[in-house]
Design an enzyme around this catalytic site. Structure first.
Site, PDB file in Angstrom:
ATOM      1  N   GLY A  46       0.832  -1.202   0.000  1.00 23.96           N
ATOM      2  CA  GLY A  46       0.000   0.000   0.000  1.00 23.96           C
ATOM      3  C   GLY A  46       0.864   1.248   0.000  1.00 23.96           C
ATOM      4  N   GLN A  51       3.053   9.974   1.060  1.00 20.25           N
ATOM      5  CA  GLN A  51       4.375   9.369   1.212  1.00 20.25           C
ATOM      6  C   GLN A  51       5.332   9.738   0.081  1.00 20.25           C
ATOM      7  OE1 GLN A  51       2.369   5.367   1.967  1.00 20.25           O
ATOM      8  NE2 GLN A  51       4.321   5.128   3.016  1.00 20.25           N
ATOM      9  N   CYS A  91       5.579  -0.007   7.130  1.00 19.77           N
ATOM     10  CA  CYS A  91       5.304   1.174   6.306  1.00 19.77           C
ATOM     11  C   CYS A  91       6.554   1.501   5.500  1.00 19.77           C
ATOM     12  CB  CYS A  91       4.934   2.353   7.208  1.00 19.77           C
ATOM     13  SG  CYS A  91       4.547   3.856   6.294  1.00 19.77           S
ATOM     14  N   LEU A  92       6.364   1.797   4.226  1.00 21.90           N
ATOM     15  CA  LEU A  92       7.509   2.154   3.372  1.00 21.90           C
ATOM     16  C   LEU A  92       8.190   3.427   3.847  1.00 21.90           C
ATOM     17  CD1 LEU A  92       6.034   1.219  -0.115  1.00 21.90           C
ATOM     18  CD2 LEU A  92       7.949   0.106   1.065  1.00 21.90           C
ATOM     19  N   HIS A 133      -4.714   2.278   7.462  1.00 24.61           N
ATOM     20  CA  HIS A 133      -3.321   2.745   7.535  1.00 24.61           C
ATOM     21  C   HIS A 133      -3.072   3.828   6.477  1.00 24.61           C
ATOM     22  CE1 HIS A 133       1.178   1.806   7.828  1.00 24.61           C
ATOM     23  NE2 HIS A 133       1.093   2.485   6.691  1.00 24.61           N
ATOM     24  N   GLU A 134      -3.543   3.588   5.254  1.00 21.87           N
ATOM     25  CA  GLU A 134      -3.294   4.539   4.152  1.00 21.87           C
ATOM     26  C   GLU A 134      -4.123   5.815   4.337  1.00 21.87           C
ATOM     27  OE1 GLU A 134      -0.767   3.903   2.594  1.00 21.87           O
ATOM     28  OE2 GLU A 134      -0.610   1.748   2.908  1.00 21.87           O
ATOM     29  N   HIS A 137      -2.392   8.156   6.561  1.00 20.50           N
ATOM     30  CA  HIS A 137      -1.358   8.949   5.866  1.00 20.50           C
ATOM     31  C   HIS A 137      -1.964  10.212   5.253  1.00 20.50           C
ATOM     32  CE1 HIS A 137       2.311   6.625   6.064  1.00 20.50           C
ATOM     33  NE2 HIS A 137       1.745   5.527   5.583  1.00 20.50           N
TER      34      HIS A 137
HETATM   35  C1  QAP Z   1       0.900  -0.646   4.892  1.00 23.59           C
HETATM   36  O1  QAP Z   1       3.045  -1.150   4.094  1.00 23.59           O
HETATM   37  C2  QAP Z   1       0.526  -1.831   5.721  1.00 23.59           C
HETATM   38  O2  QAP Z   1       9.685  -1.766   6.617  1.00 23.59           O
HETATM   39  C3  QAP Z   1       1.711  -0.938   3.667  1.00 23.59           C
HETATM   40  O3  QAP Z   1      11.688  -2.442   4.949  1.00 23.59           O
HETATM   41  C4  QAP Z   1       1.434  -2.805   6.082  1.00 23.59           C
HETATM   42  O4  QAP Z   1       3.705  -1.866   2.092  1.00 23.59           O
HETATM   43  C5  QAP Z   1      -0.739  -1.956   6.155  1.00 23.59           C
HETATM   44  C6  QAP Z   1       7.752  -2.298   3.571  1.00 23.59           C
HETATM   45  C7  QAP Z   1       1.063  -3.890   6.853  1.00 23.59           C
HETATM   46  C8  QAP Z   1      -1.121  -3.042   6.909  1.00 23.59           C
HETATM   47  C9  QAP Z   1      -0.240  -4.017   7.250  1.00 23.59           C
HETATM   48  C10 QAP Z   1       8.065  -2.001   4.875  1.00 23.59           C
HETATM   49  C11 QAP Z   1       8.782  -2.640   2.716  1.00 23.59           C
HETATM   50  C12 QAP Z   1       6.376  -2.228   3.065  1.00 23.59           C
HETATM   51  C13 QAP Z   1       9.380  -2.053   5.319  1.00 23.59           C
HETATM   52  C14 QAP Z   1       3.981  -1.614   3.236  1.00 23.59           C
HETATM   53  C15 QAP Z   1      10.409  -2.400   4.458  1.00 23.59           C
HETATM   54  C16 QAP Z   1      10.110  -2.703   3.153  1.00 23.59           C
HETATM   55  C17 QAP Z   1       5.327  -1.770   3.782  1.00 23.59           C
HETATM   56 CO    CO Z   2       2.469   3.601   5.514  1.00 26.33          CO
END
Ligand code: QAP
Ligand code: CO
Length: 167
Positions: A46, A51, A91-92, A133-134, A137
């Site tokens: 996501g 971001q 989270c990215l 979550h999004e 943001h």
């Molecule tokens: C949001 O998060 C989310 O730490 C999206 O080193 C995540 O795509 C919502 C990511 C989980 C609900 C549950 C994170 C990639 C990606 C990192 C992501 C990383 C590389 C996170």
């Molecule tokens: Co995020």
């Protein structure tokens, strides 16, 4: 197509509240395509426009294994929520940090497509968590800000230390 630069916490710009999209044109289509490309190459599930430092209410999500089920949400709103779920989120914009957060387990969402058409759908479990979550943001909130002050401060110190290392 282009890969966009992702802001990293504690960048102040992550606290900007995004404005509703009012113009549904090719520029928006191009931006959504760039957001999707950026999310896929990260890789992530996501990404919110906030971001990538664009303060418009645009979200892309793809929870599929095959990475071919792109969900585009323009001006998303949660119109119903119930239940409770604890999920380990990442989270990215907060790389390397994963923490459990409490959210609503089931939600109803109203949003627009890239062509401006309004649609509604129900979501639960991971999709419901990801949408919440999004949407946070877009409202200038990052998931680690939902944690206890103790946990948040510990993470902030760690992020600052890592940032010093990569400078
Ligand atoms: C949001 O998060 C989310 O730490 C999206 O080193 C995540 O795509 C919502 C990511 C989980 C609900 C549950 C994170 C990639 C990606 C990192 C992501 C990383 C590389 C996170
Ligand atoms: Co995020």
């Amino acid at each position: 197509m282009a890969i966009l630069n992702i802001l990293h916490y504690p960048d102040e710009r992550l606290h900007t509240v995004a404005k509703p999209v009012t113009v549904f044109d090719e520029h928006l289509q191009q931006f959504v395509a760039d957001m999707a490309e950026t999310m896929y190459q990260a890789p992530g599930i996501g990404l919110a426009a906030t971001q990538v430092n664009v303060h418009q209410r645009v979200v892309v999500i793809d929870l599929s294994e095959s990475k071919d089920e792109l969900l585009v949400l323009i001006n998303p709103e949660i119109i119903e929520m119930d239940g409770q779920i604890t999920y380990e989120e990442g989270c990215l914009s907060v790389p390397g940090i994963y923490e459990e957060v409490d959210r609503a387990e089931r939600i109803k969402v109203r949003a627009q497509r890239v062509n401006g058409e309004t649609f509604e759908f129900a979501a639960d479990e991971l999709l419901a968590v990801c949408i919440q979550h999004e949407l946070d943001h877009l409202n200038g909130k990052v998931f680690i800000e939902k944690l206890s002050r103790l946990k948040f401060n510990r993470i902030l110190q760690k992020l600052k230390k890592n940032q010093r290392k990569t400078l």
